[in-house]
Design an enzyme around this catalytic site. Structure first.
Site, short mmCIF file in Angstrom:
data_model
loop_
_atom_site.label_atom_id
_atom_site.label_comp_id
_atom_site.label_asym_id
_atom_site.label_seq_id
_atom_site.Cartn_x
_atom_site.Cartn_y
_atom_site.Cartn_z
CB CYS A 108 -0.96 0.17 1.28
SG CYS A 108 -2.05 -1.41 1.21
CG HIS A 243 -2.95 3.52 2.55
ND1 HIS A 243 -3.88 3.26 1.27
CD2 HIS A 243 -3.20 2.43 3.28
CE1 HIS A 243 -4.14 1.89 1.56
NE2 HIS A 243 -3.79 1.24 2.60
CG ASN A 273 -6.62 -0.62 1.79
OD1 ASN A 273 -6.17 -0.26 0.80
ND2 ASN A 273 -6.24 -1.18 2.71
O1 UT7 Z 1 -3.80 -1.41 3.85
C1 UT7 Z 1 -3.21 -1.70 4.99
C2 UT7 Z 1 -4.02 -2.76 5.67
N1 UT7 Z 1 -5.02 -2.92 6.37
C3 UT7 Z 1 -5.29 -2.24 7.56
O2 UT7 Z 1 -5.14 -1.10 7.76
C4 UT7 Z 1 -6.38 -2.62 8.25
C5 UT7 Z 1 -5.94 -2.28 9.72
N2 UT7 Z 1 -7.12 -3.03 10.58
C6 UT7 Z 1 -8.57 -2.72 10.64
O3 UT7 Z 1 -8.67 -1.79 9.94
C7 UT7 Z 1 -9.34 -3.37 11.69
O4 UT7 Z 1 -8.48 -4.15 12.53
C8 UT7 Z 1 -10.48 -4.13 11.15
C9 UT7 Z 1 -11.38 -3.35 10.10
C10 UT7 Z 1 -9.71 -5.22 10.13
C11 UT7 Z 1 -11.16 -4.84 12.08
O5 UT7 Z 1 -11.80 -3.91 12.91
P1 UT7 Z 1 -11.43 -4.41 14.47
O6 UT7 Z 1 -12.26 -3.19 15.15
O7 UT7 Z 1 -10.02 -4.47 14.74
O8 UT7 Z 1 -12.40 -5.56 14.72
P2 UT7 Z 1 -11.78 -7.10 15.37
O9 UT7 Z 1 -10.96 -7.73 14.56
O10 UT7 Z 1 -11.43 -6.76 16.69
O11 UT7 Z 1 -13.01 -7.94 15.61
C12 UT7 Z 1 -14.28 -7.56 16.55
C13 UT7 Z 1 -15.33 -8.59 16.17
C14 UT7 Z 1 -14.85 -9.92 16.15
O12 UT7 Z 1 -15.84 -10.63 16.67
P3 UT7 Z 1 -15.67 -11.07 18.38
O13 UT7 Z 1 -14.52 -11.92 18.24
O14 UT7 Z 1 -15.90 -9.93 18.97
O15 UT7 Z 1 -17.04 -11.89 18.48
C15 UT7 Z 1 -14.87 -10.34 14.57
O16 UT7 Z 1 -15.02 -11.64 14.40
O17 UT7 Z 1 -15.83 -8.27 14.76
C16 UT7 Z 1 -15.93 -9.41 13.90
N3 UT7 Z 1 -15.81 -9.22 12.54
C17 UT7 Z 1 -16.81 -9.00 12.12
N4 UT7 Z 1 -18.16 -8.96 11.98
C18 UT7 Z 1 -18.90 -8.72 11.17
C19 UT7 Z 1 -14.80 -9.13 12.10
N5 UT7 Z 1 -15.04 -8.88 10.72
C20 UT7 Z 1 -16.44 -8.82 10.66
C21 UT7 Z 1 -17.30 -8.62 9.45
N6 UT7 Z 1 -18.58 -8.31 9.86
N7 UT7 Z 1 -16.90 -8.14 8.24
#
Ligand code: UT7
Length: 341
Positions: A108, A243, A273
């Site tokens: 990225c 980004h 993204n």
């Molecule tokens: O270009 C550079 C590359 N990437 C990035 O910059 C990404 C950086 N990270 C992020 O943007 C965030 O960490 C995410 C958007 C990927 C995830 O958000 P988060 O607030 O960190 O969520 P999490 O991974 O802590 O997940 C929270 C909950 C989990 O459920 P439980 O374990 O609390 O029951 C996940 O399973 O949300 C769940 N979850 C979803 N629920 C519905 C994860 N993805 C989804 C989804 N829909 N798509």
């Protein structure tokens, strides 16, 4: 160097969050509140090479040049339509260019790496005008059964032509080996004499929260470094083009540096993204909305797999286009843009 022209191309197909609800255990509400993304573009019939070519042609024409004037083609991409030839080689002939052409891979952060490389070529006199394209079809790498990653990405291409000038005031690139938090493994092939790695797996893998923390800390620090190296204060910067990975990352960087929301345009709600295409796509919208004024200062920052990051400060040196395109949703973080000049 300075920017002479800018172009972009997006796939026609729009995939809204609601369509993801139909194939994944996810909700529009979750995606919007955790990332800011409402929809993304996904390649359907066209190739990524088509997108890159279209964006490149617009940038060359916007610069008032032809393909023959281009001395180097650099395409920042994670994965083109072919492993080889490169996208840069594939678009060269259709652009009417006969210069060296190569793809550059810094995930990225690729576009800022390419900008810095272009500057080095121009500064050394090895090239007069350099075409830089960020072209990505990350949706092809994503695992469409993994809701925590596939909802984030979109496809697109953004391009710029850089020529001699004193617009690039500072750059800062970093790389820090980490193949654990964000990676996608190459296909193992079928050589009968080679043993596939034990951990071989397909698709894109990400530890979201680790990348999130890295992104916020790195981006804020990189921006402070490049603004400082340019001999400026954060408050003197007119626009921060970050980004577009997650709206919450933009908010967190803004809070760390106490930036006015009106200086951080964002189109992530429409694009998702798009990796190395993210910054040129955003800049294209700002330019066509007539918001980029000559003399304004732009700080850019991007981060991604590697882990890599890149940031720079650029003085905009180009008059707005004659016909403006309204982009009234570029400031979801506030009501009004707040340029300093
Ligand atoms: O270009 C550079 C590359 N990437 C990035 O910059 C990404 C950086 N990270 C992020 O943007 C965030 O960490 C995410 C958007 C990927 C995830 O958000 P988060 O607030 O960190 O969520 P999490 O991974 O802590 O997940 C929270 C909950 C989990 O459920 P439980 O374990 O609390 O029951 C996940 O399973 O949300 C769940 N979850 C979803 N629920 C519905 C994860 N993805 C989804 C989804 N829909 N798509």
């Amino acid at each position: 160097m300075k920017i002479l022209g800018i172009g972009r191309a997006l796939p026609e197909q729009v995939i809204a969050n609601g369509q993801l609800e139909a194939i994944l255990d996810t909700l529009n509400e979750w995606i919007q509140s955790r990332t800011g993304i409402r929809e993304r573009r996904v390649l359907k019939t066209h190739s990524l090479t088509d997108l890159a070519l279209s964006a490149a042609k617009e940038a060359i024409s916007d610069a008032g040049l032809t393909g023959e004037d281009i001395g180097l083609i650099l395409v920042a991409t994670t994965l083109g339509d072919y492993l080889f030839p490169s996208i840069a080689s594939l678009i060269q002939a259709d652009l009417g260019a006969s210069c060296p052409a190569m793809d550059l891979h810094a995930a990225c952060a690729g576009f800022i790496y390419a900008l810095d490389t272009a500057d080095a070529y121009i500064r050394s006199g090895k090239a007069q005008n350099v075409l830089i394209v960020g072209a990505e079809a990350i949706t092809r790498l994503a695992d469409w059964e993994d809701r925590s990653t596939c909802v984030l990405f979109g496809d697109g291409a953004g391009a710029m032509v850089a020529g001699p000038g004193d617009g690039l005031l500072s750059t800062h690139l970093t790389a820090q080996t980490n193949s654990d938090v964000l990676y996608s493994m190459a296909p193992p092939g079928n050589c009968p004499f080679t043993q596939a790695p034990q951990n071989a797996s397909g698709g894109l893998k990400m530890k979201g929260q680790d990348v999130y923390r890295y992104a916020v800390t790195r981006s804020a620090e990189d921006l402070e470094i490049v603004v400082n190296e340019a001999g400026l204060e954060i408050s003197q910067i007119d626009w921060f083009l970050l980004h577009q990975a997650n709206r919450r990352i933009l908010d967190a960087v803004r809070a760390r540096l106490s930036l006015p929301a009106g200086k951080l345009p964002s189109n992530i709600h429409r694009t998702g993204n798009t990796s190395a295409a993210s910054i040129p796509l955003l800049m294209h919208e700002l330019y066509h909305a007539g918001l980029l004024k000559e003399g304004q200062l732009i700080a850019m920052s991007a981060f991604g797999a590697g882990l890599t990051s890149g940031a720079c400060v650029l003085r905009w040196d180009k008059a707005p286009p004659e016909t403006l395109t309204l982009a009234d949703d570029l400031f979801p973080l506030s009501q009004q843009p707040t340029p300093t000049t």
